[in-house]
Design a protein around this motif. Sequence first.
Motif, PDB file in Angstrom:
ATOM      1  N   ARG A 257      18.329  44.517  -1.046  1.00 45.52           N
ATOM      2  CA  ARG A 257      18.153  43.989  -2.613  1.00 45.52           C
ATOM      3  C   ARG A 257      18.888  44.871  -3.649  1.00 45.52           C
ATOM      4  O   ARG A 257      19.800  45.423  -4.143  1.00 45.52           O
ATOM      5  N   ALA A 258      18.147  46.391  -2.421  1.00 41.84           N
ATOM      6  CA  ALA A 258      18.896  47.268  -3.042  1.00 41.84           C
ATOM      7  C   ALA A 258      20.720  48.126  -2.497  1.00 41.84           C
ATOM      8  O   ALA A 258      20.785  48.184  -3.840  1.00 41.84           O
ATOM      9  N   VAL A 259      20.693  47.287  -1.419  1.00 46.97           N
ATOM     10  CA  VAL A 259      22.319  47.253  -1.049  1.00 46.97           C
ATOM     11  C   VAL A 259      23.289  46.429  -1.829  1.00 46.97           C
ATOM     12  O   VAL A 259      24.086  46.938  -2.754  1.00 46.97           O
ATOM     13  N   ASP A 260      22.920  45.517  -2.185  1.00 44.11           N
ATOM     14  CA  ASP A 260      23.317  44.418  -2.820  1.00 44.11           C
ATOM     15  C   ASP A 260      23.966  45.207  -4.584  1.00 44.11           C
ATOM     16  O   ASP A 260      24.915  45.127  -5.253  1.00 44.11           O
ATOM     17  N   ALA A 261      23.028  45.529  -5.384  1.00 43.14           N
ATOM     18  CA  ALA A 261      22.837  46.282  -6.527  1.00 43.14           C
ATOM     19  C   ALA A 261      23.696  47.708  -6.541  1.00 43.14           C
ATOM     20  O   ALA A 261      25.274  47.833  -6.989  1.00 43.14           O
ATOM     21  N   ALA A 262      23.381  48.267  -5.395  1.00 44.03           N
ATOM     22  CA  ALA A 262      24.149  49.515  -4.688  1.00 44.03           C
ATOM     23  C   ALA A 262      25.962  49.133  -4.920  1.00 44.03           C
ATOM     24  O   ALA A 262      26.920  49.808  -5.412  1.00 44.03           O
ATOM     25  N   PHE A 263      26.367  48.055  -4.177  1.00 42.80           N
ATOM     26  CA  PHE A 263      28.126  47.545  -4.030  1.00 42.80           C
ATOM     27  C   PHE A 263      28.224  47.070  -5.178  1.00 42.80           C
ATOM     28  O   PHE A 263      29.280  47.498  -5.676  1.00 42.80           O
ATOM     29  N   ALA A 264      27.522  46.635  -6.293  1.00 42.77           N
ATOM     30  CA  ALA A 264      27.317  45.127  -7.482  1.00 42.77           C
ATOM     31  C   ALA A 264      28.026  47.052  -7.993  1.00 42.77           C
ATOM     32  O   ALA A 264      29.083  46.941  -8.629  1.00 42.77           O
ATOM     33  N   ARG A 265      27.388  48.350  -8.377  1.00 40.50           N
ATOM     34  CA  ARG A 265      27.401  49.758  -9.382  1.00 40.50           C
ATOM     35  C   ARG A 265      28.507  49.933  -8.465  1.00 40.50           C
ATOM     36  O   ARG A 265      29.487  50.714  -9.880  1.00 40.50           O
ATOM     37  N   ALA A 266      29.279  49.754  -7.906  1.00 36.18           N
ATOM     38  CA  ALA A 266      30.309  50.788  -7.157  1.00 36.18           C
ATOM     39  C   ALA A 266      31.228  50.425  -7.097  1.00 36.18           C
ATOM     40  O   ALA A 266      33.007  50.397  -7.491  1.00 36.18           O
ATOM     41  N   GLN A 267      31.280  48.729  -7.605  1.00 39.82           N
ATOM     42  CA  GLN A 267      32.550  47.659  -7.697  1.00 39.82           C
ATOM     43  C   GLN A 267      32.932  48.168  -9.183  1.00 39.82           C
ATOM     44  O   GLN A 267      33.896  48.053  -9.163  1.00 39.82           O
ATOM     45  N   VAL A 268      32.007  48.130 -10.147  1.00 40.12           N
ATOM     46  CA  VAL A 268      31.804  48.068 -11.197  1.00 40.12           C
ATOM     47  C   VAL A 268      32.551  50.573 -11.494  1.00 40.12           C
ATOM     48  O   VAL A 268      33.723  50.771 -12.244  1.00 40.12           O
ATOM     49  N   LEU A 269      32.771  51.053 -11.278  1.00 36.23           N
ATOM     50  CA  LEU A 269      32.654  52.343 -10.828  1.00 36.23           C
ATOM     51  C   LEU A 269      33.569  51.879 -10.293  1.00 36.23           C
ATOM     52  O   LEU A 269      34.780  53.727 -10.894  1.00 36.23           O
ATOM     53  N   ARG A 270      34.255  51.385  -9.407  1.00 33.46           N
ATOM     54  CA  ARG A 270      35.682  51.129  -8.804  1.00 33.46           C
ATOM     55  C   ARG A 270      36.825  51.289 -10.186  1.00 33.46           C
ATOM     56  O   ARG A 270      37.893  51.524 -10.229  1.00 33.46           O
ATOM     57  N   LYS A 271      36.506  50.205 -10.552  1.00 36.16           N
ATOM     58  CA  LYS A 271      37.242  49.524 -11.660  1.00 36.16           C
ATOM     59  C   LYS A 271      37.310  50.353 -12.462  1.00 36.16           C
ATOM     60  O   LYS A 271      38.210  50.387 -13.636  1.00 36.16           O
ATOM     61  N   GLU A 272      36.619  50.968 -12.940  1.00 34.76           N
ATOM     62  CA  GLU A 272      36.363  52.145 -14.351  1.00 34.76           C
ATOM     63  C   GLU A 272      37.236  53.311 -13.755  1.00 34.76           C
ATOM     64  O   GLU A 272      38.687  53.506 -14.507  1.00 34.76           O
ATOM     65  N   ALA A 273      37.555  53.575 -12.584  1.00 31.94           N
ATOM     66  CA  ALA A 273      38.753  54.852 -11.778  1.00 31.94           C
ATOM     67  C   ALA A 273      39.181  54.402 -11.757  1.00 31.94           C
ATOM     68  O   ALA A 273      40.461  55.254 -12.418  1.00 31.94           O
ATOM     69  N   GLU A 274      39.611  53.124 -11.741  1.00 30.39           N
ATOM     70  CA  GLU A 274      41.098  52.785 -12.004  1.00 30.39           C
ATOM     71  C   GLU A 274      42.029  52.810 -12.958  1.00 30.39           C
ATOM     72  O   GLU A 274      43.042  52.643 -12.914  1.00 30.39           O
ATOM     73  N   ASP A 275      40.997  51.967 -13.588  1.00 32.43           N
ATOM     74  CA  ASP A 275      41.265  51.932 -15.088  1.00 32.43           C
ATOM     75  C   ASP A 275      41.728  52.936 -15.434  1.00 32.43           C
ATOM     76  O   ASP A 275      42.727  53.317 -16.474  1.00 32.43           O
ATOM     77  N   ALA A 276      41.066  54.443 -15.806  1.00 32.51           N
ATOM     78  CA  ALA A 276      41.000  55.275 -15.858  1.00 32.51           C
ATOM     79  C   ALA A 276      42.218  55.985 -15.528  1.00 32.51           C
ATOM     80  O   ALA A 276      43.408  56.912 -15.892  1.00 32.51           O
ATOM     81  N   ALA A 277      42.619  55.910 -14.460  1.00 27.26           N
ATOM     82  CA  ALA A 277      43.586  56.520 -13.350  1.00 27.26           C
ATOM     83  C   ALA A 277      45.161  56.454 -14.129  1.00 27.26           C
ATOM     84  O   ALA A 277      45.765  56.447 -14.461  1.00 27.26           O
ATOM     85  N   MET A 278      45.612  54.785 -14.466  1.00 30.89           N
ATOM     86  CA  MET A 278      46.028  53.319 -14.833  1.00 30.89           C
ATOM     87  C   MET A 278      46.466  54.090 -16.492  1.00 30.89           C
ATOM     88  O   MET A 278      47.627  54.703 -17.042  1.00 30.89           O
ATOM     89  N   LEU A 279      45.139  54.348 -16.806  1.00 30.44           N
ATOM     90  CA  LEU A 279      45.629  55.000 -18.363  1.00 30.44           C
ATOM     91  C   LEU A 279      46.355  56.395 -18.757  1.00 30.44           C
ATOM     92  O   LEU A 279      46.778  56.988 -19.440  1.00 30.44           O
ATOM     93  N   ASP A 280      45.967  57.052 -17.656  1.00 35.66           N
ATOM     94  CA  ASP A 280      46.801  58.708 -17.251  1.00 35.66           C
ATOM     95  C   ASP A 280      47.851  58.253 -17.295  1.00 35.66           C
ATOM     96  O   ASP A 280      48.607  59.007 -17.822  1.00 35.66           O
ATOM     97  N   ALA A 281      47.664  57.801 -16.070  1.00 36.12           N
ATOM     98  CA  ALA A 281      49.353  58.020 -15.899  1.00 36.12           C
ATOM     99  C   ALA A 281      50.133  57.539 -17.006  1.00 36.12           C
ATOM    100  O   ALA A 281      51.215  57.500 -17.281  1.00 36.12           O
ATOM    101  N   LEU A 282      49.919  55.668 -17.843  1.00 35.03           N
ATOM    102  CA  LEU A 282      50.798  55.803 -18.933  1.00 35.03           C
ATOM    103  C   LEU A 282      50.914  57.067 -20.412  1.00 35.03           C
ATOM    104  O   LEU A 282      51.579  56.877 -20.505  1.00 35.03           O
ATOM    105  N   TYR A 283      49.646  57.131 -20.154  1.00 34.19           N
ATOM    106  CA  TYR A 283      49.518  58.820 -20.763  1.00 34.19           C
ATOM    107  C   TYR A 283      50.522  59.620 -20.698  1.00 34.19           C
ATOM    108  O   TYR A 283      51.476  60.214 -21.536  1.00 34.19           O
ATOM    109  N   GLN A 284      50.697  59.882 -18.871  1.00 33.07           N
ATOM    110  CA  GLN A 284      52.053  60.750 -18.563  1.00 33.07           C
ATOM    111  C   GLN A 284      52.881  60.148 -19.236  1.00 33.07           C
ATOM    112  O   GLN A 284      54.128  61.418 -19.023  1.00 33.07           O
ATOM    113  N   SER A 285      53.001  58.903 -19.424  1.00 31.30           N
ATOM    114  CA  SER A 285      54.606  58.841 -19.746  1.00 31.30           C
ATOM    115  C   SER A 285      55.169  59.254 -20.542  1.00 31.30           C
ATOM    116  O   SER A 285      56.430  58.748 -20.661  1.00 31.30           O
ATOM    117  N   LEU A 286      54.188  59.444 -21.658  1.00 28.54           N
ATOM    118  CA  LEU A 286      54.528  60.108 -23.132  1.00 28.54           C
ATOM    119  C   LEU A 286      55.285  61.113 -23.285  1.00 28.54           C
ATOM    120  O   LEU A 286      55.174  61.864 -22.328  1.00 28.54           O
TER     121      LEU A 286
END
Length: 211
Positions: free
Chosen positions: A113-142
């Motif tokens: 159960r702890a492993v399942d919860a950890a992977f659920a969090r990892a997926q959220v963290l990865r999505k947040e990191a990808e979104d942040a990287a994309m947003l920064d790339a858009l900002y750097q295009s200005l």
Amino acid sequence: MESESELIYVIDDDRRVREALAALLRANGRDVHAFNSGKEFLDTPRQGVVACMILDLRMPDMSGLEVQKLVSRDSIPVIFITGRGDVPSTVLAMKGGAVDFLTKPLDEDALMRAVDAAFARAQVLRKEAEDAAMLDALYQSLTPREQELLPLISSGLLNKQAAAVLGITEYTVQVHRGHIMRKMRADSFATLVRQASKLQLETSSTTRFDA
């Protein structure tokens, strides 16, 4: 069947515990890499996969809490395991973002159960990191001027006010504003404000404008 892109790092200086954990997790369809110390883990090149970590609290040379602190920026959720309860350490581990704190001998159901919860969090963290990287790339295009203007307009200044701050014409601000909206892929001004907030853009503390 579990995703091949998910990986569990097991770090424990006790070989028997380490091997038993790895065997149990593999029997449950998980991909596992085991290490006998935090240093061995930190010295090993990381794979670009969604990962979580099962980490022994007490180890020689480098404690589990020390390892947790060093990987805190890597978006790897941690499950701590320990041979005995330790309230202060538990508090520190949870404040550091640990998913769970389990005592040995481990209960298989609780562990999975702890492993399942950890992977659920990892997926959220990865999505947040990808979104942040994309947003920064858009900002750097200005352009530099557009980067100057973005925090001004997102803070609520009218075009004429932003123009006065930058010493340019209101028409120029309107043109730059259109370019910013397009480059940032903002479908509305509200979206642009949210993006600027996520980028934590701030106008200079010495900049003032009285309407």
